[in-house]
Write a protein that holds these residues in place. Structure first.
Motif, PDB file in Angstrom:
ATOM      1  N   LEU A  35      45.593  40.902  36.964  1.00 39.87           N
ATOM      2  CA  LEU A  35      45.268  40.177  35.729  1.00 39.87           C
ATOM      3  C   LEU A  35      45.875  38.776  35.682  1.00 39.87           C
ATOM      4  CD1 LEU A  35      45.809  42.925  33.000  1.00 39.87           C
ATOM      5  CD2 LEU A  35      43.661  41.779  33.548  1.00 39.87           C
ATOM      6  N   ALA A  36      46.705  38.424  36.642  1.00 37.05           N
ATOM      7  CA  ALA A  36      47.406  37.132  36.611  1.00 37.05           C
ATOM      8  C   ALA A  36      46.426  35.977  36.410  1.00 37.05           C
ATOM      9  CB  ALA A  36      48.205  36.926  37.894  1.00 37.05           C
ATOM     10  N   GLY A  37      46.776  35.102  35.488  1.00 36.25           N
ATOM     11  CA  GLY A  37      45.954  33.938  35.194  1.00 36.25           C
ATOM     12  C   GLY A  37      45.491  33.952  33.754  1.00 36.25           C
ATOM     13  N   CYS A  38      44.486  33.151  33.483  1.00 30.68           N
ATOM     14  CA  CYS A  38      43.956  33.035  32.129  1.00 30.68           C
ATOM     15  C   CYS A  38      42.524  33.533  32.101  1.00 30.68           C
ATOM     16  CB  CYS A  38      44.041  31.586  31.660  1.00 30.68           C
ATOM     17  SG  CYS A  38      45.763  31.026  31.527  1.00 30.68           S
ATOM     18  N   TRP A  39      42.151  34.107  30.971  1.00 33.23           N
ATOM     19  CA  TRP A  39      40.850  34.740  30.809  1.00 33.23           C
ATOM     20  C   TRP A  39      40.312  34.399  29.423  1.00 33.23           C
ATOM     21  CZ3 TRP A  39      39.326  37.476  35.115  1.00 33.23           C
ATOM     22  CH2 TRP A  39      40.326  37.785  36.035  1.00 33.23           C
ATOM     23  N   SER A  40      38.992  34.317  29.324  1.00 38.44           N
ATOM     24  CA  SER A  40      38.353  34.007  28.054  1.00 38.44           C
ATOM     25  C   SER A  40      37.096  34.858  27.932  1.00 38.44           C
ATOM     26  CB  SER A  40      37.983  32.525  28.015  1.00 38.44           C
ATOM     27  OG  SER A  40      37.339  32.209  26.813  1.00 38.44           O
ATOM     28  N   GLY A  41      36.809  35.297  26.711  1.00 37.43           N
ATOM     29  CA  GLY A  41      35.611  36.102  26.545  1.00 37.43           C
ATOM     30  C   GLY A  41      35.357  36.485  25.113  1.00 37.43           C
ATOM     31  N   VAL A 144      39.517  45.124  36.527  1.00 37.64           N
ATOM     32  CA  VAL A 144      39.450  43.760  37.050  1.00 37.64           C
ATOM     33  C   VAL A 144      38.530  43.797  38.262  1.00 37.64           C
ATOM     34  CG1 VAL A 144      40.729  41.808  37.977  1.00 37.64           C
ATOM     35  CG2 VAL A 144      41.805  43.295  36.282  1.00 37.64           C
ATOM     36  N   ALA A 145      37.496  42.971  38.243  1.00 38.90           N
ATOM     37  CA  ALA A 145      36.556  42.874  39.358  1.00 38.90           C
ATOM     38  C   ALA A 145      36.326  41.400  39.649  1.00 38.90           C
ATOM     39  CB  ALA A 145      35.241  43.579  39.024  1.00 38.90           C
ATOM     40  N   GLY A 146      37.096  40.865  40.597  1.00 36.47           N
ATOM     41  CA  GLY A 146      36.969  39.446  40.936  1.00 36.47           C
ATOM     42  C   GLY A 146      37.367  38.577  39.762  1.00 36.47           C
ATOM     43  N   ASP A 147      36.413  37.794  39.270  1.00 34.47           N
ATOM     44  CA  ASP A 147      36.673  36.874  38.153  1.00 34.47           C
ATOM     45  C   ASP A 147      36.232  37.440  36.807  1.00 34.47           C
ATOM     46  OD1 ASP A 147      37.864  35.014  39.760  1.00 34.47           O
ATOM     47  OD2 ASP A 147      36.063  33.810  40.046  1.00 34.47           O
ATOM     48  N   ALA A 148      36.151  38.773  36.707  1.00 36.41           N
ATOM     49  CA  ALA A 148      35.755  39.409  35.446  1.00 36.41           C
ATOM     50  C   ALA A 148      36.730  40.529  35.097  1.00 36.41           C
ATOM     51  CB  ALA A 148      34.342  39.963  35.559  1.00 36.41           C
ATOM     52  N   VAL A 149      36.991  40.661  33.809  1.00 35.76           N
ATOM     53  CA  VAL A 149      37.867  41.719  33.298  1.00 35.76           C
ATOM     54  C   VAL A 149      37.145  42.424  32.162  1.00 35.76           C
ATOM     55  CG1 VAL A 149      39.980  42.197  31.983  1.00 35.76           C
ATOM     56  CG2 VAL A 149      40.040  40.575  33.868  1.00 35.76           C
ATOM     57  N   SER A 150      37.226  43.739  32.157  1.00 34.25           N
ATOM     58  CA  SER A 150      36.805  44.487  30.970  1.00 34.25           C
ATOM     59  C   SER A 150      38.022  45.267  30.477  1.00 34.25           C
ATOM     60  CB  SER A 150      35.633  45.421  31.268  1.00 34.25           C
ATOM     61  OG  SER A 150      36.036  46.484  32.096  1.00 34.25           O
TER      62      SER A 150
END
Length: 178
Positions: A35-41, A144-150
Motif C-alpha cells: 500500500l506504500a504511496g498515495c491513492w485516490s478514489g 492491491v493489484a498494481g496501481d489499484a486498491v480495493s
C-alpha cells in the motif's frame, strides 16, 4: 533532573540503527507494505457516495506501517472523515503454522471512544483485519493489484452474517508535496 538529562543525551548519542525493530520482532507483511504511496478514489459508506484519499508509509524504523485516510461525502464536501490506521507484524506461534499475522489499530475522527484494536492475516490477494467493537466486528479487506486498491469493510453483529458497510476503489496518485 540531572539523570533525565543524562538519559536524553545517551539516547541522542545512539546510532540510528539501534532504533530499528527488535531482531525477533515480526516484520510488517509485504502485502501490507504494498500500500506504500498515495491513492485516490471513490466509494460508498452505508450507501453514501464519498471521495477518498490515502497516504501510506512505513513508520517507527519500518517496524510499523501507517495509512492516513481523508474522505468527504460527494453531496456535501463539509461532511468529512479522517482515520489513522496502524499495522504491524505479529509473531506467529509455532502451532499457527505459516500464517503471517497482522496486528492493527484504528483511530478516526469519531474520537477516542471509537478506536479499535484489530488482528488479521495475509490472503493470497491482499490482507484482512477484523476490529472488535462493543456492538460489532468490522472486517477490513484490502486488495492491491498494481496501481489499484480495493478496500471493503463489512460489519458483523453477534453470530449474524456480514453486512456491507463501506467499499472503496482507488488508484495510485501523486503525494502532496512530492
Amino acid at each position: 533532573m540531572k539523570y533525565i538529562g543524562a538519559a536524553v543525551w545517551l539516547f541522542a548519542a545512539l546510532p540510528a540503527t539501534t532504533l530499528a525493530q527488535e531482531p525477533d520482532g515480526a516484520p510488517v507483511p509485504d502485502e501490507v507494505k504494498a500500500l506504500a504511496g498515495c491513492w485516490s478514489g471513490s466509494g460508498s459508506v452505508m450507501g453514501k457516495p464519498v471521495a477518498i484519499g490515502l497516504d501510506a508509509r512505513s513508520i517507527t524504523g519500518d517496524a510499523l506501517f501507517v495509512v492516513d485516510v481523508d474522505s468527504h461525502a460527494l453531496a456535501d464536501p463539509e461532511d468529512r472523515y479522517a482515520a489513522h490506521l496502524i499495522f504491524g507484524g505479529k509473531t506467529v506461534r509455532p502451532e499457527d503454522g505459516d500464517a503471517k499475522n497482522i496486528s492493527a489499530f484504528f483511530a478516526d475522527s469519531f474520537g477516542g471512544d471509537f478506536t479499535g484494536v484489530g488482528t488479521g492475516s495475509v490472503r493470497p490477494d491482499g490482507f484482512e483485519v477484523a476490529y472488535a467493537y462493543p456492538d460489532a466486528s468490522f472486517v477490513n479487506r484490502w486488495r492491491v493489484a498494481g496501481d489499484a486498491v480495493s478496500w471493503t469493510i463489512t460489519a458483523r453483529t453477534g453470530a449474524g452474517p456480514e453486512e456491507p458497510f463501506a467499499t472503496y476503489d482507488l488508484v495510485r496518485a501523486a503525494c502532496a508535496g512530492a
